[in-house]
Design an enzyme around this catalytic site. Structure first.
Site, PDB file in Angstrom:
ATOM      1  N   ASP A  90       1.702   3.874  -1.614  1.00 58.09           N
ATOM      2  CA  ASP A  90       0.425   4.048  -2.305  1.00 58.09           C
ATOM      3  C   ASP A  90      -0.647   3.142  -1.702  1.00 58.09           C
ATOM      4  O   ASP A  90      -1.788   3.572  -1.463  1.00 58.09           O
ATOM      5  CB  ASP A  90       0.611   3.744  -3.795  1.00 58.09           C
ATOM      6  CG  ASP A  90      -0.656   3.974  -4.590  1.00 58.09           C
ATOM      7  OD1 ASP A  90      -1.124   5.117  -4.643  1.00 58.09           O
ATOM      8  OD2 ASP A  90      -1.194   2.999  -5.150  1.00 58.09           O
ATOM      9  N   LYS A  97      -4.100   4.096   0.548  1.00 59.60           N
ATOM     10  CA  LYS A  97      -5.456   3.599   0.276  1.00 59.60           C
ATOM     11  C   LYS A  97      -6.064   2.957   1.521  1.00 59.60           C
ATOM     12  O   LYS A  97      -7.259   3.110   1.792  1.00 59.60           O
ATOM     13  CB  LYS A  97      -5.416   2.615  -0.890  1.00 59.60           C
ATOM     14  CG  LYS A  97      -5.068   3.285  -2.214  1.00 59.60           C
ATOM     15  CD  LYS A  97      -4.908   2.291  -3.343  1.00 59.60           C
ATOM     16  CE  LYS A  97      -4.535   2.993  -4.645  1.00 59.60           C
ATOM     17  NZ  LYS A  97      -4.331   2.056  -5.756  1.00 59.60           N
TER      18      LYS A  97
END
Length: 834
Positions: free
Chosen positions: A692, A696
């Site tokens: 994750d 980003k």
């Protein structure tokens, strides 16, 4: 200009006209009588149409008789019965009804005789049609005059005026032309110059110079009102109908269309020509020439102010109305041989005129290379053949390259006197249409700047109408919204929408309609909108099997100007649809990172699709939830700053875990607690794996122009390899077996006076790393609260003291808030005032 005085001391006439719907039955006629009786004016002229549908029925009788169909006798009897019933309901039989009905019976016998003759010869001359068609107005006005006299409440005396004895017309190419001197003289013989009281006048009918009865054509009763307004030198004409006035758009297509307070004669004519059916432009001519104001009122809501049409209206609206003409075809003549050749336009339009084909709109570029015009769609084939014949030699010799006809078009017109000299009106029209995904085929604007007309595809006419109407703030900006997901974030977003929709409708004139919710197996669709305050109950009651294609078609409705899909899932398969949605004109708002952190090729194709579709793609919540991380980076980049490095704690989940973890509670227990609170992805391994955070970093890196793939990021995963492929429940149940993997580095950091933080780092060269680091307790990343994200931008401007964005970076409410913020930004981009 304000409404003229209606004081009783003003001796000028006031003319009231009531249409067929206003006198449809006995109840309606009684209502009209009450309106007339309530006026304080001493001199009142009332022009009436036939009862609703009667004129059409009378003409149908003639057609049936021509066809020798005996059904005309039954229909005539039904017509007589209808009028008899209305008379019996309104008039005391012993006093007035019997004489009125006796006249009606006599007329019935006359019509029956005429129709019998028509049936024998199988043909009806035009004057026969006019004679029969005119009985409807004779019956309605004769009854109304008796009713007013019987009630005795209107200005006495009551005089019935047969317009055939007062109005003389001659038919020409432009329709019936009033013979004013003859009509003035005729009226003087019917109505004394000093008469005070109430005139009840037949609409629609008149006489020719030779005394033969004729009609004034469709909308003839409006024309009658205007004619008598001119003949009587009236101070005002009131047209009573079944709507509140002239509307800014067709309310069937734009539900929020508003009544226009006042219009100039020119504005009214423009709107009437382009489909506003309250009054026909030709019927206004006598009033216009004498500057007699025309007031449009609603018979069924007489207390409402209506629309005033006059020479000098007092209105703050620059754009008065937006309307359309449908069923239009575009004829295009194109060729290099036309350049500089005089008479080309005359030949084109002359040929169409000779064939009786009406040209609705003309557009020609200054190069003279092409000229196009719009004609009724039903005449498209004939128009093409006529133009090809007219330019046959030039086509054969190649001087003209093509004659093209595009059917299924519509004309959208924006009308308003205030547009003249006002900058940006055309830009607003075309910008709004572009934002709604509507292509403009041709443009026409007169030198008066009162009307901008564009030709568009007919299938987009309602969308275009609503978009432009909203663009000029005549109605709320409407967005059709589809939400994907029904988990924590989607639920929080729907809750936030429910709490703010009413306010946004009022303060920002935003009409945000959630029309669909799509989950993994089921979906809920609504023709209007889903009640966001009770969506769960509605989903349980009305959900159907999920179908992504059907969901998208429903959200992207042709009758709504804008559509947006808000993807609150974390699903890569859903993200794979973004490209096609954007290209099709559907805006996308999402916190789903899968699209922007997918392959670089797909990421770049999204940019191209957005440009192709003229759409917006907003994804602030993909990094930092509700924090302005993407917007900050965008501002730095677009203002010319140079981003040298970005580092931060990008996972609210991991921030929470290492803020809470102090060695007293097992790391695995804290993970389970974070999932329960909604701080993690549905599968916590998406957070613990570092994927994750890596996604980003990829998103931020691509925003500053780096060509990064996910595989370029060095990631330290916190997921034990033994638990990488099992189910989520098994992962949570077995994670305690590996608590020591966190306990050991935590203890080492504590002994050194440091803290553990999971940090992502990216520099301008493209080096990207994600992993667990030890930081001094005074470091900015060491002192954050719970789920805080903190992002540190080092740039050319912010080098000595880097720019830091910090705040909650996990949780459904803040993520939904970021999505909601993007939705409102989208509304602003589409022209809403927020």
């Amino acid at each position: 200009m304000t409404r003229p005085s209606s004081k009783a001391t003003d001796r000028r006439w006031i003319v009231h006209k009531f249409g067929g719907s206003s006198v449809a039955d006995a109840e309606c006629v009684a209502r009209v009588a009450g309106i007339v009786e309530s006026t304080p004016d001493p001199r009142v002229a009332v022009v009436l149409s036939a009862h609703k549908g009667v004129t059409d029925t009378l003409l149908e009788l003639v057609a049936l008789a021509e066809a020798q169909n005996p059904a005309y006798l039954q229909k005539l009897a039904a017509l007589r019965d209808r009028h008899t019933a209305i008379a019996n309901a309104l008039l005391p039989r012993a006093v007035s009804a019997n004489p009125h009905i006796a006249q009606l019976e006599a007329d019935y016998a006359d019509i029956a005789g005429i129709l019998h003759t028509v049936s024998l010869i199988r043909s009806a001359a035009h004057n026969i049609r006019d004679l029969v068609a005119g009985y409807g107005e004779i019956w309605s006005t004769r009854l109304f005059a008796r009713l007013l006299a019987e009630r005795g409440k209107s200005a006495p005396p009551v005089l019935w005026v047969d317009a055939r004895k007062a109005v003389v017309v001659e038919w020409g190419p432009l329709g019936p032309a009033v013979q004013w001197p003859a009509s003035k003289a005729a009226l003087a013989g019917v109505v004394p110059a000093d008469f005070s009281g109430t005139l009840v006048i037949t609409g629609f009918i008149a006489s020719k110079k030779n005394g033969v009865q004729t009609t004034l054509g469709r909308n003839g009763s409006d024309f009658s009102a205007s004619i008598f307004g001119a003949l009587l030198d009236a101070r005002e004409i009131v047209i009573w109908t079944d709507v509140d006035g002239v509307l800014s758009a067709d309310p069937r297509r734009v539900p929020d269309a508003k009544v226009i307070d006042s219009l100039s004669y020119s504005e009214a004519m423009e709107l009437a020509y382009f489909g506003a059916k309250v009054i026909h432009p030709q019927t206004m001519a006598p009033a216009v020439s004498r500057e007699i104001p025309i007031l449009i009122k609603n018979t069924f809501a007489a207390e409402r102010p209506g629309t005033l049409i006059c020479a000098r209206p007092n209105s703050s609206l620059k754009v008065k109305g937006i309307t359309t003409i449908d069923a239009v075809a575009l004829v295009n003549l194109e060729g290099a041989g036309m350049i500089g050749v005089p008479g080309t336009a005359q030949r084109l339009f002359g040929a169409l005129n000779d064939a009786g084909i009406s040209v609705i709109l003309i557009s020609q570029g200054s190069s003279e290379h092409s000229i196009c015009c719009a004609v009724p769609d039903r005449e498209a084939r004939a128009a093409e053949e006529i133009v090809r014949r007219a330019f046959d030699s030039e086509l054969r010799e190649g001087q003209i390259q093509r004659v093209e006809v595009s059917k299924d078009c519509a004309i959208l017109a924006v009308v308003g006197d205030g547009m003249a000299g006002t900058h940006g009106i055309a830009a607003k029209v075309f910008g709004t249409l572009a934002a709604a995904g509507v292509n403009v085929r041709a443009i026409a604007q007169g030198a008066s700047e009162r009307n901008i007309s564009v030709v568009i595809e007919a299938k987009h006419s309602t969308r275009a109408l609503r978009a432009v109407h909203a663009g000029f703030y005549l109605s709320p900006h409407t967005l059709s919204i589809g939400i994907i997901g029904r988990g924590h974030v989607a639920g929080a977003l729907l809750g936030q929408l429910a709490s703010q929709l009413e306010r946004l409708r009022g303060s920002a004139r935003l009409d945000l309609r959630v029309r669909g919710i799509l989950a993994s197996r089921q979906m809920l669709l609504a023709d209007g909108e889903i009640d966001t305050g009770h969506w769960r109950e509605a989903f349980e009651r009305g959900a159907k099997p999920a179908d992504v294609a059907q969901f998208v078609r429903h959200v992207h409705a042709e009758h709504l100007p804008h559509a947006v899909i808000i993807d609150c899932s974390a699903n890569a398969e859903i993200a794979a649809h973004y490209k096609s949605w954007l290209a099709a004109g559907i805006h996308v708002v999402t916190p789903n990172k899968k699209a922007n952190s997918g392959t670089l090729e797909y990421y770049e194709s999204l940019r191209e699709a957005r440009r192709e579709g003229g759409t917006h793609y907003l994804y602030e919540a993909t990094v930092g939830a509700g924090l302005p991380v993407i917007q900050t980076l965008w501002d730095l980049r677009e203002t010319g700053d140079e981003v040298r490095s970005i580092e931060g704690i990008f996972s609210g989940t991991l921030a929470y875990l290492f803020n809470v973890y102090d060695g007293t509670m097992p790391f695995s227990a804290i993970v389970r607690e974070a999932k329960k609170k909604g701080y993690t992805e549905p599968d916590p391994r998406d957070d613990l794996s570092g994927t994750d955070v890596a996604r980003k970093l990829i998103i931020l890196g691509r925003e500053i122009g780096l060509k990064l793939e996910l595989s370029d990021v060095e990631v330290e995963s916190l997921v034990p390899p033994a638990l990488a492929k099992c189910g989520v429940e098994e992962f949570l149940n077995r994670l305690h077996e590996f608590d020591a993997a966190i306990e050991s580095p935590y203890a080492e950091a504590t002994r050194a006076g440091q803290v553990l933080r999971y940090v992502g780092r990216l520099d301008a060269s493209g080096k990207a790393t994600v992993g667990l680091v030890r930081l001094d307790r005074r470091h900015p990343f060491a002192n954050i609260a719970l789920t805080d994200n903190v992002v540190r931008f080092e740039t050319r401007r912010y080098c000595d003291n880097p720019l830091i964005v910090q705040g909650p970076g996990a949780g459904p409410e803040v993520t939904a808030g970021g999505v909601f913020g993007d939705l409102l930004r989208l509304c602003a981009y589409l022209g809403a005032r927020i």
